[in-house]
Design a protein around this motif. Structure first.
Motif, short mmCIF file in Angstrom:
data_model
loop_
_atom_site.label_atom_id
_atom_site.label_comp_id
_atom_site.label_asym_id
_atom_site.label_seq_id
_atom_site.Cartn_x
_atom_site.Cartn_y
_atom_site.Cartn_z
N ALA A 66 79.75 87.11 -5.19
CA ALA A 66 80.07 88.38 -5.06
C ALA A 66 80.38 89.03 -4.06
N ARG A 67 79.21 88.24 -2.88
CA ARG A 67 79.44 88.55 -1.24
C ARG A 67 80.72 88.65 -0.90
N MET A 68 80.52 86.67 -0.81
CA MET A 68 82.50 86.70 -0.48
C MET A 68 83.71 87.91 -0.90
N ASP A 69 83.19 88.43 -1.99
CA ASP A 69 84.57 88.64 -2.83
C ASP A 69 84.84 90.69 -2.28
N ALA A 70 83.15 90.60 -1.50
CA ALA A 70 83.19 92.25 -1.29
C ALA A 70 83.84 91.80 -0.17
N GLN A 71 84.12 90.91 1.60
CA GLN A 71 84.43 91.03 2.06
C GLN A 71 85.74 91.07 2.59
N LEU A 72 86.67 91.41 3.51
CA LEU A 72 87.99 91.25 4.12
C LEU A 72 88.31 89.63 4.31
N SER A 73 89.86 90.02 3.04
CA SER A 73 90.87 88.86 2.90
C SER A 73 90.57 88.03 4.34
N ARG A 74 90.72 86.66 4.06
CA ARG A 74 90.94 85.55 5.29
C ARG A 74 92.54 86.30 6.31
N GLU A 75 93.05 86.54 5.50
CA GLU A 75 94.96 86.73 5.50
C GLU A 75 94.62 88.33 6.41
N PHE A 76 93.52 88.98 5.76
CA PHE A 76 93.58 90.26 7.51
C PHE A 76 92.91 89.74 8.08
#
Ligand code: TXA
Ligand code: MG
Length: 554
Positions: free
Chosen positions: A498-508
């Protein structure tokens, strides 16, 4: 004579036709890996004269002779020394031009009466095929109107020279984007007369000594004797007046803000384009000098499409490696009008995915003597403020406070549980954190730090990236990070996810970063990457008013 200029796909038939035109003494627009050339049979004086007429080129500026095979060099120059041979073997075919003693058969029209001739063997397949089929060496300057930016697309050639030649072969956009490196060759040494994609470092792999001619960085007067005549002319200039402003991004923004008038535009790096309410031209990324090289001339040409633009403030590039060539061209495009802002302090933003190893990177860079502003630490200090704690409690529940003290774990659980909750936290936390960070950066700068690291987990979300000259991002594979976070913070797999998902994407992150550190391997591998980066950050060859320099091996 007026031509109905045609732009041809470089099919074998068209190349054969173009070669025939060259043999008949006509001009052809030729793609090369550097810029487009305006080619003529180098052995035909009348054909060569057409080049000068079409470009409006001063007669005392000699041309480069292009050959298709290494063996042809001997027919153009008097002697091939062991050093010349080593350079040929290392860099041809490719963007290196050598100025060498000429054979008498090479006409004065090509060499402007000099005793030397400039020769190069391009790597572009269309150029090589064309020279081969023409069966003669080709004299070819860049295919622009004299004084204008060199052409990096067939359309640029058409724009400048339509009606003045029968055809242009369209080889797409030029990969390098700046003209070849021109050198004079000595015994085990080289002198750079015009910098290009082949750099000082590249040359030092082959020769012991490399000098950079004074003309590369300084203005030569019209009557001064110069090693390379092309260097004394105004060049690459759009109609608008370009001013190079050499400073950090914050200094640059301040300068533009106080000087902007109607008709002002900026030339900046890609990541910076959203910082201005003015017309913006971009030329690659701050950290990727090859991208700057390939985009500069196109950007300068785009300026001419906007008649309303009178002044363009341009960000200065670093002048090491390929940057030396970028700086050299921009210096001429702005007619040596450089504003050198004092006490430049470059700020590098450091961010990263949670669990990727950002803190390790910050520690390593701090140990290298780089001043670090730690936004996590500032966040802790900021949350000592009772007023702020009250706002947090209002939004995330009274129970995050235990006897007036913040339960960080509980706040984190709630705030990082969803994107929406994270944003709510950010709106409360960012303004006081950014204010304190700015004050700390100013203090470091005042204390003499010329390189500062702004360590901020939410660099982009907070908008702090706008204050950075470049962004360093640490990333790692999801699975690797998930394990690290679970172990570090005692979380379940679901919580970590969940914490990882709340962050900006690797692509960004990849798209918006200048330096990417990939931490999928061992700590030693990370350290190696960071130390190499630290070298770059601490010893940037900043643009300035340097003179010619000498470089030696080792
Ligand atoms: O990448 C390139 O070199 C492109 C493509 C088309 O090959 N050509 C090019 O040519 O840039 P041009 O004419 O725009 O620039 C030639 C440069 C000028 O600065 C000229 O003064 C210098 O080379 N040069 C030519 N012959 C020389 C000589 N004998 N001694 C010193 N400099 C010379
Ligand atoms: Mg030129």
């Amino acid at each position: 004579m007026q031509y109905e200029t045609q732009v041809w796909e470089p099919t074998p038939e068209h190349i054969a036709q173009a070669a025939k035109l060259l043999r008949r003494g006509e001009l052809v627009g030729m793609p090369t890996e550097t810029v487009y050339g305006l080619a003529a049979n180098a052995l035909d004086e009348q054909a060569v004269a057409k080049i000068f007429a079409a470009k409006g080129r001063p007669m005392d500026n000699p041309l480069i002779v292009h050959i298709a095979k290494k063996e042809e060099l001997g027919r153009i120059v008097r002697e091939i020394t062991p050093t010349v041979q080593k350079l040929v073997d290392a860099f041809w075919p490719g963007p290196l031009t050598m100025v060498l003693p000429r054979r008498p058969e090479i006409s004065d029209a090509v060499t402007a009466g000099l005793d030397t001739v400039a020769v190069r063997l391009p790597s572009h397949p269309v150029a090589r095929k064309l020279i081969e089929e023409a069966g003669v060496p080709l004299a070819a300057p860049s295919a622009n109107t004299s004084g204008k930016p060199s052409p990096t697309r067939a359309s640029h050639v058409y724009h400048d020279l339509k009606g003045k030649l029968p055809c242009i072969l369209d080889g797409g956009s030029c990969q390098v984007g700046l003209e070849s490196t021109v050198i004079a060759v000595g015994e085990n040494s080289a002198r750079i007369l015009r910098p290009g994609r082949v750099t000082v470092g590249d040359l030092l792999k082959v020769v012991e000594q490399v000098q950079v001619d004074d003309g590369v960085f300084t203005k030569l007067e019209g009557n001064q004797k110069v090693a390379s005549p092309g260097m004394k002319y105004k060049h690459y200039a759009p109609s608008a007046h370009v001013v190079m402003v050499d400073g950090s991004i914050t200094q640059f923004c301040d300068y533009v803000r106080t000087h902007a008038q109607e008709g002002t535009a900026v030339l900046v790096f890609d990541r910076e384009k959203s910082l201005f309410d003015l017309p913006v031209f971009t030329y690659g990324s701050f950290s990727d000098q090859e991208s700057q090289a390939s985009r500069l001339f196109d950007a300068l040409r785009q300026m001419d499409e906007r008649k309303d633009i009178k002044t363009v403030y341009a960000r200065a590039p670093f002048r090491d490696e390929v940057g030396m060539a970028v700086y050299n061209r921009l210096l001429r495009a702005c007619g040596f009008d450089v504003v050198d802002l004092k006490n430049k302090t470059h700020v590098y933003g450091l961010t990263g995915q949670t669990g990727a190893g950002k803190s390790t990177v910050a520690d390593l860079l701090r140990k290298q003597g780089i001043g670090v502003v730690d936004c996590d630490l500032i966040a802790r200090e900021v949350t000592q403020s009772p007023a702020l704690l009250e706002r947090l409690a209002k939004h995330f529940g009274k129970d995050i406070l235990e006897h007036g003290k913040l339960n960080r774990q509980l706040l984190a659980d709630r705030a990082f549980a969803s994107k929406e909750a994270t944003q709510r936290l950010n709106r409360i936390m960012f303004p006081p954190i950014l204010k304190e960070a700015r004050e700390q950066m100013d203090r470091l700068a005042a204390a003499g730090h010329r390189v500062i690291l702004l360590d901020a987990p939410t660099l982009f979300e907070s908008g702090a990236d706008a204050q950075c000259d470049a962004v360093i991002t640490v990333v790692a594979k999801d699975a690797v990070r998930c394990k690290r976070i679970m172990a570090r913070d005692g979380l379940t797999k679901e919580q970590a996810q969940a914490r990882m998902d709340a962050q900006l994407s690797r692509e960004f992150l990849e798209e918006h970063s200048d330096y990417l550190l990939i931490n999928d391997g061992t700590p030693e591998e990370l350290k190696e990457q960071v130390l190499a980066l630290a070298m770059k950050l601490k010893h940037p060859q900043l643009a300035g008013s340097g003179k010619g320099q000498d470089y030696g091996k080792g």
